[in-house]
Design an enzyme around this catalytic site. Structure first.
Site, PDB file in Angstrom:
ATOM      1  N   SER A  39       0.824  -1.203   0.000  1.00  0.00           N
ATOM      2  CA  SER A  39       0.000   0.000   0.000  1.00  0.00           C
ATOM      3  C   SER A  39       0.865   1.262   0.000  1.00  0.00           C
ATOM      4  CB  SER A  39      -0.956  -0.054   1.198  1.00  0.00           C
ATOM      5  OG  SER A  39      -2.023   0.838   1.057  1.00  0.00           O
ATOM      6  N   ASP A 160      -5.649  -4.190  -1.842  1.00  0.00           N
ATOM      7  CA  ASP A 160      -4.677  -3.695  -0.871  1.00  0.00           C
ATOM      8  C   ASP A 160      -3.818  -4.788  -0.223  1.00  0.00           C
ATOM      9  OD1 ASP A 160      -3.813  -1.382   0.943  1.00  0.00           O
ATOM     10  OD2 ASP A 160      -4.530  -2.848   2.400  1.00  0.00           O
TER      11      ASP A 160
END
Length: 282
Positions: A39, A160
């Site tokens: 991320s 993610d």
């Protein structure tokens, strides 16, 4: 400096802390041979590898009030709170150019963690895997449920990376790194709590059982990983850099003053630990 990894946690806007730490490291020519992130950690890590010392500050702070960066308008018009096309196309290709040539020539291994939405397992892409598709992979690693769409890549449906492996130290170890520098974006002592899920969330991702499972187990994985990291720190195998002051920035933050303060804290913390870090990696 062989067999030393640099492990970068995500954390959305809290990633400006990592950006500050990496600024100090670049300024003092501290480049570790292996970098892995998820991320926001992957976003910051890419500019570290491309040797662009001020780029993370510009991207994460200077453009934060741009309407295409982060706004409810995006959520209404495009069903994504963050403008992913702006972040992973307009910014790196036009407004704040990413130095692709330096990145691809760099000797450092750069690994990006993502979550496979079908299996719920973490998947890690190395240079040989993503080749020229680095932006697509980082975009996938940064795509949070509800605020960004799922990314199709490599025959997988991805989101993610922080969901399935929020601090990927174990992958760094599997890749042969006996020592690791870990940059956290939470204060020491933080523990993640179980997440509550709305009916909408369950319904929206009902076709992705792995993603739902990973989200439900996320706090367990996170807390177990933290425990492991602190145990390894006591053994001398891990060097931790974490915010020394109480965080005043959440996952989604638009206040430039707060973001700048956290960025500068990252630089200051890195400076305070510089001698110990140098000793650890030597």
């Amino acid at each position: 400096m062989e067999d030393i990894g640099l492990v970068l946690e995500g954390g959305g806007s809290r990633g400006v802390y990592t950006a500050g730490v990496l600024h100090y490291m670049m300024e003092h020519d501290v480049f570790l041979p292996y970098v892995i992130g998820v991320s926001a950690g992957a976003c910051n890590g890419s500019s570290y590898v491309s040797r662009q010392m001020d780029r993370n500050r510009a991207v994460n702070i200077d453009y934060i009030d741009h309407p295409d960066y982060l706004s409810f308008r995006n959520l209404i018009k495009k069903r994504q709170l963050f403008g992913m096309d702006f972040l992973f196309d307009s910014l790196p290709n036009e407004l704040e150019p990413f130095d692709f040539d330096t990145f691809y020539r760099a000797e450092e291994e750069f690994v990006v963690g993502v979550t496979d939405c079908m299996t719920g397992e973490p998947v890690f892409y190395k240079r040989e895997d993503y080749q020229k598709d680095i932006l697509t992979v980082i975009r996938a690693s940064s795509s949070l449920p509800l605020v960004a769409p799922i990314i199709s890549f490599d025959g997988r449906e991805l989101m993610d990376g922080g969901i399935s492996d929020p601090i990927p130290i174990k992958q760094s170890e599997r890749d042969g790194n006996r020592k690791n520098v870990v940059i956290l974006t939470r204060n020491k002592g933080y523990l993640k709590k179980p997440q509550s899920f709305s009916w909408y969330f369950e319904r929206k991702y009902r076709d992705y059982p792995g993603l739902l499972k990973a989200m439900k187990n996320r706090h367990i994985i996170y807390n177990e990983t933290l425990k492991y990291i602190f145990e390894e720190e006591k053994k001398g195998n891990v060097f931790i850099i974490a915010p020394s002051q109480k965080l005043d920035v959440g996952r989604i933050e638009r206040n430039k003053g707060k973001l700048t303060t956290l960025y500068e804290q990252g630089i200051a913390d890195a400076e305070k630990l510089a001698d110990k870090l140098k000793e650890f990696i030597s």
